[in-house]
Scaffold this motif. Structure first.
Motif, PDB file in Angstrom:
ATOM      1  N   ASP A 114       2.581  14.932  -7.156  1.00 19.80           N
ATOM      2  CA  ASP A 114       3.418  15.978  -7.471  1.00 19.80           C
ATOM      3  C   ASP A 114       4.967  15.495  -7.835  1.00 19.80           C
ATOM      4  OD1 ASP A 114       1.420  17.743  -7.281  1.00 19.80           O
ATOM      5  OD2 ASP A 114       1.939  18.394  -5.104  1.00 19.80           O
ATOM      6  N   ASP A 115       5.545  14.924  -7.167  1.00 22.47           N
ATOM      7  CA  ASP A 115       6.674  14.051  -7.406  1.00 22.47           C
ATOM      8  C   ASP A 115       6.740  12.710  -6.996  1.00 22.47           C
ATOM      9  OD1 ASP A 115       9.266  13.417  -7.663  1.00 22.47           O
ATOM     10  OD2 ASP A 115      10.160  14.901  -6.203  1.00 22.47           O
ATOM     11  N   ILE A 116       6.328  11.741  -7.900  1.00 22.83           N
ATOM     12  CA  ILE A 116       5.989  10.434  -7.981  1.00 22.83           C
ATOM     13  C   ILE A 116       7.225   9.708  -7.262  1.00 22.83           C
ATOM     14  CG2 ILE A 116       6.989   9.568 -10.195  1.00 22.83           C
ATOM     15  CD1 ILE A 116       3.603   8.638  -8.654  1.00 22.83           C
ATOM     16  N   GLU A 117       8.561  10.116  -7.363  1.00 26.65           N
ATOM     17  CA  GLU A 117       9.591   9.514  -6.638  1.00 26.65           C
ATOM     18  C   GLU A 117       9.574   9.778  -5.134  1.00 26.65           C
ATOM     19  OE1 GLU A 117      13.285  10.103  -8.465  1.00 26.65           O
ATOM     20  OE2 GLU A 117      12.558   9.596 -10.632  1.00 26.65           O
ATOM     21  N   LYS A 118       8.751  10.689  -4.619  1.00 28.21           N
ATOM     22  CA  LYS A 118       8.638  10.949  -3.280  1.00 28.21           C
ATOM     23  C   LYS A 118       7.485  10.112  -2.494  1.00 28.21           C
ATOM     24  CE  LYS A 118      11.228  15.559  -3.241  1.00 28.21           C
ATOM     25  NZ  LYS A 118      10.870  16.738  -2.842  1.00 28.21           N
ATOM     26  N   SER A 119       7.145   9.236  -3.459  1.00 27.63           N
ATOM     27  CA  SER A 119       5.875   8.479  -2.933  1.00 27.63           C
ATOM     28  C   SER A 119       6.375   7.572  -1.587  1.00 27.63           C
ATOM     29  CB  SER A 119       5.419   7.400  -3.924  1.00 27.63           C
ATOM     30  OG  SER A 119       4.538   8.244  -4.817  1.00 27.63           O
ATOM     31  N   GLU A 120       5.762   7.334  -0.741  1.00 24.38           N
ATOM     32  CA  GLU A 120       6.283   6.276   0.341  1.00 24.38           C
ATOM     33  C   GLU A 120       5.494   5.014   0.514  1.00 24.38           C
ATOM     34  OE1 GLU A 120       6.579   8.662   3.927  1.00 24.38           O
ATOM     35  OE2 GLU A 120       7.817  10.299   2.988  1.00 24.38           O
ATOM     36  N   LEU A 121       5.781   4.182   0.790  1.00 26.76           N
ATOM     37  CA  LEU A 121       5.386   2.714   1.179  1.00 26.76           C
ATOM     38  C   LEU A 121       4.590   3.121   2.599  1.00 26.76           C
ATOM     39  CD1 LEU A 121       4.888  -0.107   0.255  1.00 26.76           C
ATOM     40  CD2 LEU A 121       6.852  -0.718   1.530  1.00 26.76           C
ATOM     41  N   LYS A 122       3.172   2.792   2.662  1.00 33.99           N
ATOM     42  CA  LYS A 122       2.539   2.781   3.831  1.00 33.99           C
ATOM     43  C   LYS A 122       2.699   1.648   4.627  1.00 33.99           C
ATOM     44  CE  LYS A 122      -1.525   4.474   3.237  1.00 33.99           C
ATOM     45  NZ  LYS A 122      -2.794   5.437   2.981  1.00 33.99           N
ATOM     46  N   SER A 123       2.502   0.465   3.941  1.00 31.16           N
ATOM     47  CA  SER A 123       2.337  -0.702   4.517  1.00 31.16           C
ATOM     48  C   SER A 123       2.501  -1.808   3.538  1.00 31.16           C
ATOM     49  CB  SER A 123       0.907  -0.941   5.500  1.00 31.16           C
ATOM     50  OG  SER A 123      -0.076  -1.093   4.385  1.00 31.16           O
ATOM     51  N   VAL A 124       2.778  -3.073   4.316  1.00 25.65           N
ATOM     52  CA  VAL A 124       3.007  -4.421   3.437  1.00 25.65           C
ATOM     53  C   VAL A 124       2.169  -5.293   4.138  1.00 25.65           C
ATOM     54  CG1 VAL A 124       4.209  -6.098   2.449  1.00 25.65           C
ATOM     55  CG2 VAL A 124       5.184  -3.770   2.653  1.00 25.65           C
TER      56      VAL A 124
ATOM     57  N   GLU B 246       0.840  -1.300   0.076  1.00 27.05           N
ATOM     58  CA  GLU B 246      -0.005  -0.042   0.049  1.00 27.05           C
ATOM     59  C   GLU B 246       0.677   1.425   0.082  1.00 27.05           C
ATOM     60  OE1 GLU B 246      -3.545   2.338   2.546  1.00 27.05           O
ATOM     61  OE2 GLU B 246      -2.945   0.242   3.131  1.00 27.05           O
ATOM     62  N   TRP B 247       0.821   2.090  -0.979  1.00 26.66           N
ATOM     63  CA  TRP B 247       1.648   3.292  -1.218  1.00 26.66           C
ATOM     64  C   TRP B 247       0.963   4.631  -0.872  1.00 26.66           C
ATOM     65  CZ3 TRP B 247       6.640   2.949  -2.549  1.00 26.66           C
ATOM     66  CH2 TRP B 247       7.115   1.798  -3.085  1.00 26.66           C
ATOM     67  N   ASP B 248       1.558   5.486  -0.508  1.00 24.74           N
ATOM     68  CA  ASP B 248       0.991   6.688  -0.108  1.00 24.74           C
ATOM     69  C   ASP B 248       1.688   7.555  -1.535  1.00 24.74           C
ATOM     70  OD1 ASP B 248       0.254   9.068   0.675  1.00 24.74           O
ATOM     71  OD2 ASP B 248       1.229   9.488   2.207  1.00 24.74           O
ATOM     72  N   ILE B 249       0.917   7.855  -2.369  1.00 25.72           N
ATOM     73  CA  ILE B 249       1.360   8.348  -3.776  1.00 25.72           C
ATOM     74  C   ILE B 249       1.547   9.950  -3.670  1.00 25.72           C
ATOM     75  CG2 ILE B 249       0.842   8.712  -6.262  1.00 25.72           C
ATOM     76  CD1 ILE B 249       1.349   5.730  -5.540  1.00 25.72           C
ATOM     77  N   ASN B 250       2.496  10.285  -4.096  1.00 22.99           N
ATOM     78  CA  ASN B 250       2.956  11.891  -4.037  1.00 22.99           C
ATOM     79  C   ASN B 250       2.785  12.060  -5.511  1.00 22.99           C
ATOM     80  OD1 ASN B 250       4.146  14.516  -4.329  1.00 22.99           O
ATOM     81  ND2 ASN B 250       5.297  14.012  -2.859  1.00 22.99           N
TER      82      ASN B 250
END
Length: 177
Positions: free
Chosen positions: A82-92, A76-80
């Motif tokens: 504005d800058d896709i490379e700054k997206s963060e993994l929320k959980s697995v 599960e991702w927290d998608i950014n």
């Protein structure tokens, strides 16, 4: 590296056919499974609360692109936006991750007929069976991303080549040659 004619390489780009492997695991005899185990093992002397060692043939294949996509649903991702490379993994969801991996590679025959029909089918399975099956499937698919080299001493990091730094005395630099 071998240079190939890309048009002729299509056959080797497929995930591959399932390969037969022997799976060994143990199961606890319960009131619910004793009759099935007696029939499978042809051992009428089995008793409840006994451990039975089992062995069977299973087919394992490399994960296909589609199976890999199904595995990715466990993240599960927290998608950014504005800058896709700054997206963060929320959980697995590690249970779903492992279940999806097994669904994608465990087969009952050389044709690739799946052993598991759903994630729930994996969840309902005996933990000892899943652990043994996952280890075998990981050996083929390298789910854990382990190094495939046989001898770990041949791969050294620079940190292991130098002495460690002490709190009292900083690490001395080696002179450049």
């Amino acid at each position: 590296m071998a240079k190939v004619d890309f048009k002729k390489a299509k056959k080797i780009t497929k995930a591959g056919a399932p390969v037969e492997h022997t799976l060994k695991w143990s199961v606890m005899v319960t009131e619910q499974n004793i009759l099935d185990l007696i029939e499978l093992t042809k051992n009428s002397a089995l008793k409840v609360d006994e451990q039975v060692e089992l062995e069977g043939e299973v087919f394992i294949k490399r994960l296909s692109f589609k199976a890999g996509r199904d595995v990715a649903k466990a993240y599960e991702w927290d998608i950014n936006y504005d800058d896709i490379e700054k997206s963060e993994l929320k959980s697995v969801d590690s249970d779903r991750l492992q279940a999806s991996q097994l669904i994608g590679c465990v087969c009952v025959d050389a044709k690739g007929s799946p052993f598991f029909e759903s994630v729930q089918d994996v969840y309902d399975s005996d933990p000892a069976f899943i652990a043994a099956l996952y280890k075998l499937a990981d050996d083929i698919n390298n789910f854990m991303g382990k190094s495939r080299t046989k001898n770990s001493t041949s791969v050294n990091s620079s940190a292991s080549l130098s002495s460690t730094e002490s709190v009292d005395e900083p690490l001395k630099k080696h002179p450049k040659k």
